[in-house]
Design a protein around this motif. Structure first.
Motif, mmCIF file in Angstrom:
data_model
loop_
_atom_site.group_PDB
_atom_site.id
_atom_site.type_symbol
_atom_site.label_atom_id
_atom_site.label_comp_id
_atom_site.label_asym_id
_atom_site.label_seq_id
_atom_site.Cartn_x
_atom_site.Cartn_y
_atom_site.Cartn_z
ATOM 1 N N LYS A 56 35.433 38.906 -2.274
ATOM 2 C CA LYS A 56 34.381 38.435 -1.241
ATOM 3 C C LYS A 56 33.591 39.890 -0.756
ATOM 4 O O LYS A 56 34.447 40.893 -0.340
ATOM 5 C CB LYS A 56 34.412 37.614 -0.006
ATOM 6 N N ALA A 57 32.235 40.078 -1.012
ATOM 7 C CA ALA A 57 31.595 41.357 -0.376
ATOM 8 C C ALA A 57 31.890 41.462 1.014
ATOM 9 O O ALA A 57 31.919 42.513 1.458
ATOM 10 C CB ALA A 57 30.154 41.451 -0.913
ATOM 11 N N HIS A 58 32.050 40.337 1.773
ATOM 12 C CA HIS A 58 32.095 40.265 3.165
ATOM 13 C C HIS A 58 33.297 39.594 3.491
ATOM 14 O O HIS A 58 33.235 38.210 3.270
ATOM 15 C CB HIS A 58 31.096 39.893 4.094
ATOM 16 N N ALA A 59 34.458 40.199 3.856
ATOM 17 C CA ALA A 59 35.771 39.540 3.932
ATOM 18 C C ALA A 59 35.637 38.249 4.970
ATOM 19 O O ALA A 59 36.541 37.152 4.414
ATOM 20 C CB ALA A 59 36.660 40.502 4.510
ATOM 21 N N ASN A 60 34.977 38.076 5.680
ATOM 22 C CA ASN A 60 35.111 36.857 6.720
ATOM 23 C C ASN A 60 33.862 35.929 6.458
ATOM 24 O O ASN A 60 33.765 34.832 7.098
ATOM 25 C CB ASN A 60 34.875 37.467 8.127
ATOM 26 N N GLU A 61 33.177 36.105 5.246
ATOM 27 C CA GLU A 61 31.996 35.134 4.910
ATOM 28 C C GLU A 61 32.554 33.720 4.523
ATOM 29 O O GLU A 61 33.533 34.097 3.643
ATOM 30 C CB GLU A 61 31.145 35.667 4.145
ATOM 31 N N LYS A 62 31.966 32.935 5.101
ATOM 32 C CA LYS A 62 32.446 31.268 4.639
ATOM 33 C C LYS A 62 31.911 31.200 3.323
ATOM 34 O O LYS A 62 30.644 31.112 2.992
ATOM 35 C CB LYS A 62 32.075 30.398 5.638
ATOM 36 N N MET A 63 32.584 30.644 2.495
ATOM 37 C CA MET A 63 32.222 30.198 1.058
ATOM 38 C C MET A 63 31.499 28.916 1.140
ATOM 39 O O MET A 63 31.866 27.956 1.782
ATOM 40 C CB MET A 63 33.241 30.256 -0.089
ATOM 41 N N GLY A 64 30.551 28.512 0.084
ATOM 42 C CA GLY A 64 29.928 27.015 0.267
ATOM 43 C C GLY A 64 28.733 27.194 0.962
ATOM 44 O O GLY A 64 28.225 28.111 1.567
ATOM 45 N N VAL A 65 28.071 25.740 1.343
ATOM 46 C CA VAL A 65 27.064 25.377 1.825
ATOM 47 C C VAL A 65 27.412 25.517 3.394
ATOM 48 O O VAL A 65 28.336 25.009 3.790
ATOM 49 C CB VAL A 65 26.647 24.168 1.350
#
Length: 439
Positions: free
Chosen positions: A346-355
Motif C-alpha cells: 500500500k502506498a499509505h501503510a494505514n489506508e483502509k482497502m475497499g469501499v
C-alpha cells in the motif's frame, strides 16, 4: 403568561426516507468552546496512534519467476496489469487484482534488462543482454526483433511516435520501421546504465553513464544537450509526469537528487535515509510522491518536497530491490527483487482497502487535518516518525550519521584555526554531489 420555546421543523434535519439520521445542531461560537485546542490535540494524538497501530503495508506477493526481477513497467492498455522481466529471460504479464500471471514467454536468452510500453495499444518492448530488442503483442512470438552491437541495459519508448531509445555501449534511437538505429549518441562514457523519455516534453530524454554522468538529449538535434557530472555513479532516472522539466536520479551515494533541467547547478531536493545504493525509483502518477528501491533491501516513500522518507517497507525474505513501480491509481507500490518475487504494498501503510462509508471518509479527512495542524508537537511527531527497521540497517544508519558528524566537526575545527579556510564559502548540501556541467 407567555413562554418562548425553541421550535424546529423536522424537515430541516431528517431525511425523507431514512428517519433515524438526525442533523446535529452545532454552536460555532468560539467562546462556547474554551477547551477546543486541548480536545483537538487529544484527537490528533489518538489518530496518530491508531495510524501506527493499523499500519500494515504489505498486501501480497506475486510468485512465478524463478530468477530475480530486474525490470517492471505498467501495461500499455490495461490499468490492472503490469509487465515484468527476470534474469533468466522470462517475461510475464500479471493481473494485479487476481494476483496471477495472464501471459508469459521465454523472451530472451540473456537477462531482461528493460521493458516498456509501445505506441500501439497492447504492444510492449523488451531488451536484453543478448543484444536484442523485441516487440511483443498478444502472441507468444515477437512481432519484430532488432539486433544491436552491444548488450542493452535500458529501454524507453516515445509517448506518441514509433521511436524508442536504448542504452548500452552507446545511447541509440531506433525507428520501429527500420532495422538500424537512426541516431547514435556517445559522450565519453564506456557504457550507459539506463535511458528514459520525458512524458511531457516528448522530444527530450536522459541517460546516465558509468563515468558518473547524467546526459540530456533532444531528438530535434544531432548531439546531446548537456552533461551533468556527479561525484558517484547514477543508477536510475525518473521524469516527473506532471512537471515537464523536473527529473530525479538515484545514486550510488545512497541519495536521490531532484533536478530542474533548465538549471542543474544545484539540486532542487536531496532525498536521504537509504544506507546503500538506490537501484530504481518511480514517480506516482500525481507527481507528488516518489518510491525508491535500494540495495539495502528496503523500499522508501518520499513526498516530493521533503528530504527524508515518510515510510520504509521491508520483509525478512525480501532481498536486493532492483525495480519499483507505482500503480496507475497511486494507491499501491510494486517492488521486484532478486529473490524472484514481486511484492504489492500500500502506498499509505494505514489506508483502509475497499469501499468507505461517507461518514468514515469525513472522519478520516478530519483526522488528517488534525495531524497536519498538530504535527509539529513533540509527542505527535515522535509517534508519527517511528519505524521499526532491521538491525543491520539501523546499525549502518547510525554508523553513517556518526561518520558525517565527524567530518562536519573536523571541517569546523579546520575553519576555526585557519584563516584561509575560514574565508572559503561552505558548499551547500544540494551542490556537494555535483562536480560540473558540460554543454
Amino acid at each position: 403568561m407567555k413562554v418562548k420555546v425553541l421550535s424546529r421543523s423536522s424537515n430541516d434535519y431528517v431525511r425523507e426516507r431514512v428517519e433515524d439520521i438526525h442533523k446535529v445542531q452545532r454552536n460555532l461560537d468560539p467562546s462556547a468552546h474554551p477547551f477546543e485546542q486541548g480536545r483537538e490535540y487529544t484527537r490528533a494524538l489518538n489518530s496518530v496512534k491508531l495510524d501506527r497501530l493499523f499500519a500494515k503495508p504489505f498486501v501480497s506477493s506475486l510468485n512465478g519467476h524463478i530468477d530475480g526481477v530486474y525490470c517492471m513497467t505498467k501495461h500499455p492498455s490495461q490499468l490492472n496489469s503490469m509487465i515484468s522481466g527476470s534474469g533468466d529471460g522470462e517475461i510475464r504479464i500479471w493481473e494485479l487484482s487476481e494476483e496471477k500471471t495472464t501471459w508469459r514467454v521465454q523472451g530472451h536468452r540473456g537477462m531482461v534488462s528493460g521493458v516498456c510500453s509501445g505506441k500501439d495499444n497492447g504492444r510492449f518492448l523488451s531488451c536484453s543482454t543478448d543484444k536484442t530488442v523485441k516487440v511483443w503483442g498478444e502472441g507468444s512470438e515477437p512481432i519484430e526483433t532488432y539486433m544491436g552491437k552491444h548488450a542493452f541495459t535500458g529501454l524507453s519508448h516515445h509517448r506518441s511516435e514509433s521511436i524508442f531509445a536504448t542504452s548500452g555501449g552507446t545511447v541509440e534511437v531506433w525507428d520501429e520501421a527500420r532495422s538500424e538505429p537512426i541516431h547514435d549518441f556517445a559522450w565519453g562514457a564506456d557504457s550507459y546504465q539506463t535511458v528514459k523519455f520525458n512524458q511531457v516534453q516528448t522530444n527530450i530524454f536522459a541517460s546516465c553513464g558509468t563515468d558518473r554522468t547524467v546526459v540530456l538529449y533532444d531528438l530535434r538535434t544531432s548531439k546531446p544537450l548537456s552533461k551533468l557530472v556527479m561525484s558517484l555513479k547514477t543508477n536510475a532516472i525518473a521524469w516527473n509526469p506532471m512537471e515537464a522539466y523536473i527529473f530525479t536520479t538515484g545514486s550510488e551515494d545512497h541519495n536521490a537528487y531532484t533536478f530542474d533541467m533548465r538549471n542543474m547547478k544545484s539540486a532542487q531536493n536531496v532525498m536521504k535515509d537509504h544506507v546503500s545504493a538506490i537501484m530504481d525509483l518511480d514517480y506516482s502518477p500525481t507527481g507528488q510522491e516518489i518510491v525508491t528501491g535500494s540495495y539495502d533491501r528496503t523500499i522508501r516513500l518520499y513526498d516530493v518536497g521533503k528530504g527524508h522518507s515518510r515510510d520504509c517497507y521491508h520483509t525478512k525474505r525480501m532481498q536486493r530491490v532492483f525495480a519499483v513501480q507505482y500503480s496507475m491509481d497511486s494507491k499501491y507500490v510494486l517492488s521486484g527483487s532478486d529473490d524472484g518475487n514481486i511484492r504489492i504494498w500500500k502506498a499509505h501503510a494505514n489506508e483502509k482497502m475497499g469501499v468507505k462509508d461517507w461518514r468514515e471518509k469525513h472522519k478520516l479527512e478530519y483526522a488528517q487535518k488534525l495531524k497536519e495542524r498538530y504535527g509539529h508537537m513533540t509527542e505527535i511527531r515522535r509517534i508519527d516518525k517511528h519505524r521499526r527497521t532491521p538491525k543491520d540497517i539501523k546499525l549502518a544508519d547510525s554508523t553513517k550519521k556518526e561518520i558525517l558528524k565527524a567530518e562536519k566537526r573536523k571541517d569546523d575545527l579546520r575553519r576555526k584555526h585557519s584563516k584561509k579556510l575560514d574565508a572559503v564559502k561552505r558548499v551547500p548540501e544540494r551542490e556537494k554531489a555535483i562536480i560540473g556541467i558540460a554543454k
